[in-house]
Design an enzyme around this catalytic site. Structure first.
Site, PDB file in Angstrom:
ATOM      1  N   LYS A  12      28.601  66.433  27.382  1.00 21.98           N
ATOM      2  CA  LYS A  12      29.630  67.157  26.593  1.00 21.98           C
ATOM      3  C   LYS A  12      30.979  66.208  27.096  1.00 21.98           C
ATOM      4  O   LYS A  12      31.107  65.453  27.941  1.00 21.98           O
ATOM      5  CB  LYS A  12      29.820  68.599  27.422  1.00 21.98           C
ATOM      6  CG  LYS A  12      30.165  68.590  28.839  1.00 21.98           C
ATOM      7  CD  LYS A  12      31.710  68.267  29.125  1.00 21.98           C
ATOM      8  CE  LYS A  12      31.773  68.522  30.795  1.00 21.98           C
ATOM      9  NZ  LYS A  12      33.219  67.630  30.983  1.00 21.98           N
ATOM     10  N   ASP A 139      29.823  74.347  34.184  1.00 25.83           N
ATOM     11  CA  ASP A 139      29.523  73.768  32.939  1.00 25.83           C
ATOM     12  C   ASP A 139      28.008  74.068  32.555  1.00 25.83           C
ATOM     13  O   ASP A 139      27.699  73.653  31.414  1.00 25.83           O
ATOM     14  CB  ASP A 139      29.777  71.984  33.110  1.00 25.83           C
ATOM     15  CG  ASP A 139      31.376  71.805  33.053  1.00 25.83           C
ATOM     16  OD1 ASP A 139      32.064  72.684  32.755  1.00 25.83           O
ATOM     17  OD2 ASP A 139      31.732  70.651  33.784  1.00 25.83           O
TER      18      ASP A 139
END
Length: 299
Positions: A12, A139
């Site tokens: 990401k 996350d």
């Protein structure tokens, strides 16, 4: 019973990371706009006599192979909820930079969770898997979901974000990692004595994602941890400058760093920026990737 299951999971980039003041629990409230990018780890789980973790690929030597690894913790968490032993061999084929601010460890946790769920046929709902992800780390839920999303709270409470096109990135991999707690600690030190505003997602940035407007997105990229990362690793400023000089539309530290991210106009521009970054000697590697990318997927 399936003999092994492999899950592919993306890295990401945080196109916006707004960080609030420290909370009583030591975490910070965030407005964290995640974009999954096409750099992937693959995690394979196979039944075994005991839980063990192996790893191959770039920087595999930096990956912990004990119960602190998020992939192992994911297997233990899911097995614990089902009253079974987490007896699997987890193999991580690494391609996401390690300790680079691209959620590689979190990605492996999400991938192992989905792989074990599939291997054991636990019947866990998406909600339960996301709940376990949130327990593992801030996350991890996004690694399961992929695409684009706004994370609030610690970043684990996700709302999907619409994207209207493909965005082209270059990621410059630095030598060594940066500790996320150390970067947050430096953020707190730099912000001491000032009023830290409540973190909110930028409407301009969300609109740029929705329209697929690369130029508008370039103008809206923001990372509140960047000053802290640069304070701990001043050499990253040279990397940011080299990528910008090579034609990147925008440059920022990815998450807590030390990977730096460069938004390019198109795929060809991205390759030009990557070549220039490698030639500049300011990074160890430069990787080209497009976004958004799908979340954890059984392959």
């Amino acid at each position: 019973m399936t003999r092994s299951v492999t899950v592919r999971v993306p890295a990401k980039v945080n196109v916006q990371l707004a960080v609030g003041a420290p909370r009583p629990d030591g975490f910070h409230d965030l407005a964290n706009v995640f974009l999954a990018v096409g750099l992937y780890d693959e995690v394979t789980v196979t039944p075994a006599d005991t839980l063990r973790v192996t790893c191959s690929g770039p920087d595999a030597g930096q990956v912990p192979l004990d119960a602190t690894n998020l992939a192992a913790r994911a297997a233990i968490a899911l097995a614990g909820r089902r009253g079974i032993a987490p007896d699997v061999h987890i193999h991580i084929a690494k391609d996401i930079p390690v300790a680079g601010g691209m959620a590689g460890g979190s990605a492996d946790g999400a991938a192992a969770l989905l792989a074990c769920d599939t291997l054991w046929s636990t019947g866990a709902s998406r909600e339960e898997l996301l709940e376990i992800c949130a327990e593992l780390g801030s996350d991890v839920p996004f690694s399961l979901v992929g695409g684009a999303a706004l994370g609030v709270g610690r970043g684990e409470q996700l709302t999907p974000v619409e994207t209207g096109g493909t965005f082209h990135w270059v990621f410059a991999v630095a030598d060594g990692g940066l500790s996320t707690p150390a970067v947050y600690g430096e953020f707190d030190r730099l912000a001491a004595g000032t009023r830290v505003p409540e973190p909110v997602a930028s409407p301009t940035l969300l609109a740029a994602l929705r329209k697929g407007d690369t130029t508008a997105l370039a103008g809206a990229l923001a990372n509140d941890l960047q000053a802290a990362a640069l304070s701990l690793r001043p050499s990253l400023a040279d990397t940011l400058a080299a990528g910008t000089a090579a034609g990147a539309l925008a440059a920022l530290v990815s998450g807590s760093g030390p990977t730096t991210a460069f938004l390019a106009a198109d795929e060809e521009s991205a390759r030009t920026v990557a070549d220039a970054l490698l030639a500049s000697g300011t990074c160890r590697d430069a990787r080209v990737a497009a976004s958004p990318a799908p979340g954890a997927t059984v392959v």
